[in-house]
Design an enzyme around this catalytic site. Structure first.
Site, PDB file in Angstrom:
ATOM      1  N   GLU A  29       0.842  -1.204   0.000  1.00  0.00           N
ATOM      2  CA  GLU A  29       0.000   0.000   0.000  1.00  0.00           C
ATOM      3  C   GLU A  29       0.878   1.255   0.000  1.00  0.00           C
ATOM      4  O   GLU A  29       1.333   1.696   1.057  1.00  0.00           O
ATOM      5  CB  GLU A  29      -0.830   0.018   1.296  1.00  0.00           C
ATOM      6  CG  GLU A  29      -2.308  -0.172   1.098  1.00  0.00           C
ATOM      7  CD  GLU A  29      -3.081   0.022   2.400  1.00  0.00           C
ATOM      8  OE1 GLU A  29      -4.024   0.807   2.373  1.00  0.00           O
ATOM      9  OE2 GLU A  29      -2.745  -0.593   3.418  1.00  0.00           O
ATOM     10  N   LYS A 201      -4.492  -0.938  14.328  1.00  0.00           N
ATOM     11  CA  LYS A 201      -4.078  -1.456  13.014  1.00  0.00           C
ATOM     12  C   LYS A 201      -3.333  -0.346  12.260  1.00  0.00           C
ATOM     13  O   LYS A 201      -2.310  -0.579  11.614  1.00  0.00           O
ATOM     14  CB  LYS A 201      -5.314  -1.928  12.224  1.00  0.00           C
ATOM     15  CG  LYS A 201      -4.993  -2.745  10.984  1.00  0.00           C
ATOM     16  CD  LYS A 201      -4.846  -1.910   9.739  1.00  0.00           C
ATOM     17  CE  LYS A 201      -4.598  -2.750   8.516  1.00  0.00           C
ATOM     18  NZ  LYS A 201      -4.348  -1.951   7.306  1.00  0.00           N
ATOM     19  N   ASP A 217      10.594 -10.166  12.399  1.00  0.00           N
ATOM     20  CA  ASP A 217       9.398 -11.010  12.516  1.00  0.00           C
ATOM     21  C   ASP A 217       8.192 -10.131  12.854  1.00  0.00           C
ATOM     22  O   ASP A 217       7.976  -9.768  14.012  1.00  0.00           O
ATOM     23  CB  ASP A 217       9.653 -12.041  13.627  1.00  0.00           C
ATOM     24  CG  ASP A 217       8.543 -13.054  13.772  1.00  0.00           C
ATOM     25  OD1 ASP A 217       7.398 -12.756  13.380  1.00  0.00           O
ATOM     26  OD2 ASP A 217       8.806 -14.152  14.299  1.00  0.00           O
ATOM     27  N   HIS A 314      -7.363   6.500  -0.676  1.00  0.00           N
ATOM     28  CA  HIS A 314      -7.288   5.097  -1.096  1.00  0.00           C
ATOM     29  C   HIS A 314      -7.876   4.889  -2.484  1.00  0.00           C
ATOM     30  O   HIS A 314      -7.637   3.880  -3.112  1.00  0.00           O
ATOM     31  CB  HIS A 314      -8.074   4.219  -0.106  1.00  0.00           C
ATOM     32  CG  HIS A 314      -7.299   3.896   1.133  1.00  0.00           C
ATOM     33  ND1 HIS A 314      -7.242   2.646   1.663  1.00  0.00           N
ATOM     34  CD2 HIS A 314      -6.519   4.659   1.928  1.00  0.00           C
ATOM     35  CE1 HIS A 314      -6.479   2.659   2.745  1.00  0.00           C
ATOM     36  NE2 HIS A 314      -6.054   3.868   2.930  1.00  0.00           N
TER      37      HIS A 314
HETATM   38  P1  NAD Z   1      19.460 -15.713  16.098  1.00  0.00           P
HETATM   39  O1  NAD Z   1      19.554 -16.894  16.983  1.00  0.00           O
HETATM   40  O2  NAD Z   1      19.605 -15.931  14.620  1.00  0.00           O
HETATM   41  O3  NAD Z   1      20.554 -14.621  16.519  1.00  0.00           O
HETATM   42  C1  NAD Z   1      20.856 -14.327  17.823  1.00  0.00           C
HETATM   43  C2  NAD Z   1      22.301 -14.706  18.080  1.00  0.00           C
HETATM   44  O4  NAD Z   1      23.187 -13.818  17.383  1.00  0.00           O
HETATM   45  C3  NAD Z   1      22.665 -14.560  19.533  1.00  0.00           C
HETATM   46  O5  NAD Z   1      22.386 -15.746  20.226  1.00  0.00           O
HETATM   47  C4  NAD Z   1      24.159 -14.250  19.500  1.00  0.00           C
HETATM   48  O6  NAD Z   1      24.905 -15.409  19.629  1.00  0.00           O
HETATM   49  C5  NAD Z   1      24.385 -13.704  18.102  1.00  0.00           C
HETATM   50  N1  NAD Z   1      24.780 -12.255  18.115  1.00  0.00           N
HETATM   51  C6  NAD Z   1      25.833 -11.714  17.451  1.00  0.00           C
HETATM   52  N2  NAD Z   1      25.905 -10.395  17.684  1.00  0.00           N
HETATM   53  C7  NAD Z   1      24.890 -10.078  18.495  1.00  0.00           C
HETATM   54  C8  NAD Z   1      24.416  -8.859  19.073  1.00  0.00           C
HETATM   55  N3  NAD Z   1      25.034  -7.673  18.848  1.00  0.00           N
HETATM   56  N4  NAD Z   1      23.321  -8.896  19.828  1.00  0.00           N
HETATM   57  C9  NAD Z   1      22.651 -10.043  20.038  1.00  0.00           C
HETATM   58  N5  NAD Z   1      23.061 -11.247  19.553  1.00  0.00           N
HETATM   59  C10 NAD Z   1      24.157 -11.254  18.765  1.00  0.00           C
HETATM   60  O7  NAD Z   1      18.116 -14.892  16.251  1.00  0.00           O
HETATM   61  P2  NAD Z   1      17.166 -14.505  17.438  1.00  0.00           P
HETATM   62  O8  NAD Z   1      17.055 -13.025  17.426  1.00  0.00           O
HETATM   63  O9  NAD Z   1      17.520 -15.181  18.707  1.00  0.00           O
HETATM   64  O10 NAD Z   1      15.774 -15.127  16.915  1.00  0.00           O
HETATM   65  C11 NAD Z   1      15.031 -14.457  15.916  1.00  0.00           C
HETATM   66  C12 NAD Z   1      14.297 -15.424  15.039  1.00  0.00           C
HETATM   67  O11 NAD Z   1      13.526 -16.327  15.813  1.00  0.00           O
HETATM   68  C13 NAD Z   1      13.333 -14.719  14.130  1.00  0.00           C
HETATM   69  O12 NAD Z   1      13.585 -15.110  12.816  1.00  0.00           O
HETATM   70  C14 NAD Z   1      11.980 -15.240  14.592  1.00  0.00           C
HETATM   71  O13 NAD Z   1      11.086 -15.326  13.506  1.00  0.00           O
HETATM   72  C15 NAD Z   1      12.282 -16.572  15.150  1.00  0.00           C
HETATM   73  N6  NAD Z   1      11.345 -17.162  16.132  1.00  0.00           N
HETATM   74  C16 NAD Z   1      10.341 -16.446  16.724  1.00  0.00           C
HETATM   75  C17 NAD Z   1       9.502 -17.019  17.660  1.00  0.00           C
HETATM   76  C18 NAD Z   1       8.467 -16.177  18.342  1.00  0.00           C
HETATM   77  O14 NAD Z   1       8.431 -14.982  18.150  1.00  0.00           O
HETATM   78  N7  NAD Z   1       7.582 -16.747  19.164  1.00  0.00           N
HETATM   79  C19 NAD Z   1       9.708 -18.361  18.008  1.00  0.00           C
HETATM   80  C20 NAD Z   1      10.736 -19.062  17.406  1.00  0.00           C
HETATM   81  C21 NAD Z   1      11.570 -18.466  16.479  1.00  0.00           C
END
Ligand code: NAD
Length: 365
Positions: A29, A201, A217, A314
């Site tokens: 949009e 929304k 996400d 719109h």
């Molecule tokens: P990730 O595990 O890919 O990355 C996090 C990791 O990056 C950390 O554990 C760390 O080791 C590393 N890292 C490096 N530099 C960092 C910094 N400056 N700060 C923080 N970490 C750093 O990702 P995530 O963020 O843990 O998970 C995100 C993903 O999980 C999304 O794609 C999401 O869709 C998915 N997910 C979401 C749910 C939910 O929302 N309920 C459930 C399961 C999975």
């Protein structure tokens, strides 16, 4: 089996805490991007002020049917440091970066014991990180509780990770009627969940688009925002009031669990480019910009409804889609939509009639 694409746009005029941002947005949009930019422009020269909490997420570990529930709670709280140590052993990098598990809280929900693992996820959204830690500590917690662990998962109600923004739209720029109209619209949303759902929304329109552009996400953000809005009965995520000069002040507060690392943020080429365009140094800075986008889009939608009704903005796009769905191609799309907008008759049947007419004329030629 395939991919679906969304247009990538850039919203302009976002000045947040004195810094100018270009804000990538991925959504179908274009009016949302134009509206955000215009609302941001109207805040100049001051722009937005914004702040955000530390990136603290909650992991939940469930134990159902616990027998001595208060004894179990006491033992868990006494073993806090051990639980934190096990959690932090899962990710030495996050600990080296100054993050990691910080605290343990225990809640009792009827016969259920729920442990909250409080984790500083630094620049990540944190779901994988928190889920890994929650799963890792569960067997040790089981030794302290007479019961089997159930769910071990992040909570999307990121209430410890709030972002806030504020802006003032001057009466001289938007008109006294708009100031009053927007405040009345806000009061309506406060009183009525039917209206409030649409109000919120409007907040999420742009926030989701920034999330998609940066590889974040957006479902997690949606869940967090609406759960937070519903904590004390479903409420608007923004509020509006007249400041002491009679200008319109707008404020927003909502959880924003978005990262600049992790997930696909550093691997998807569009997310990489978007983060480069945004030029944010941390997840906290990203959350501040996203909060401003939410406030801008919400203000823009309310203003449009107060001033001219939402349909005018719109209509053009809607007419194009109707013309295309009726079978118009090439220059005919513009021709048909222009006529339908002028006639204020944007319907499939009218598009069909017009298409027929143009085809007949073309045949005669
Ligand atoms: P990730 O595990 O890919 O990355 C996090 C990791 O990056 C950390 O554990 C760390 O080791 C590393 N890292 C490096 N530099 C960092 C910094 N400056 N700060 C923080 N970490 C750093 O990702 P995530 O963020 O843990 O998970 C995100 C993903 O999980 C999304 O794609 C999401 O869709 C998915 N997910 C979401 C749910 C939910 O929302 N309920 C459930 C399961 C999975």
């Amino acid at each position: 089996i395939g991919t679906t694409q969304l247009p990538l746009s850039v919203a302009t005029y976002f000045r947040v805490n004195g810094k100018d941002y270009l804000v990538p947005m991925a959504l179908e949009e274009p009016s949302v991007v134009a509206a955000a930019s215009h609302a941001a422009k109207l805040t100049h020269p001051e722009g937005f002020s914004a702040s955000s909490d530390e990136p603290i997420m909650i992991g939940q570990i469930q134990f159902a049917g616990v027998k001595n529930i208060s004894g179990a709670k006491r033992r868990i709280l006494q073993s806090k440091q051990r639980i934190i140590k096990i959690a932090n052993a899962q990710d030495s990098l996050i600990v080296a970066l100054g993050g990691g598990a910080r605290d343990v809280e225990v809640r009792i929900l009827e016969k259920m014991l729920i442990i909250h693992l409080i984790v500083d996820v630094k620049d990540a959204m944190g779901a994988n990180l928190v889920n890994t830690m929650s799963e890792a500590v569960a067997p040790y917690v089981q030794e302290l509780v007479d019961g089997k662990p159930g769910l071990r998962i992040i909570s999307n109600l990121a209430e410890k990770r709030l972002a806030r923004a504020r802006a003032v739209w001057k009466k001289s720029a938007i008109g006294a009627d708009t100031v009053k109209g927007v405040i009345d619209a806000y009061e309506f949303a406060k009183l009525d969940p039917y209206r409030c759902a649409t109000h919120n929304k409007g907040v999420m329109n742009g926030i989701d688009a920034v999330a998609i552009a940066t590889g974040n996400d957006f479902r997690a953000l949606e869940a967090g925002a609406h759960a937070y809005a519903a904590l004390k009965g479903y409420r608007p995520l923004t509020k509006y009031y007249r400041d002491r000069n009679g200008d319109l002040a707008g404020e927003i507060e909502l959880p924003i669990a978005a990262g600049t690392v992790g997930g696909i943020t550093r691997s998807h080429p569009v997310a990489q480019v978007s983060l480069k365009i945004l030029d944010v140094k941390s997840a906290q800075e990203l959350a501040q910009v996203m909060a401003c986008v939410g406030l801008a889009n919400n203000f823009a939608a309310l203003r449009a409804m107060v001033v001219e009704g939402i349909q005018r903005g719109h209509m053009k796009l809607h007419a194009r889609h109707i013309a295309m769905a009726a079978g118009a191609r090439g220059r005919l799309i513009k021709k048909l939509s222009k006529i339908m907008v002028t006639e204020r008759r944007i319907t499939s049947s009218r598009a069909g009639e017009l298409l027929e007419k143009f085809r007949r004329i073309r045949k005669r030629k």
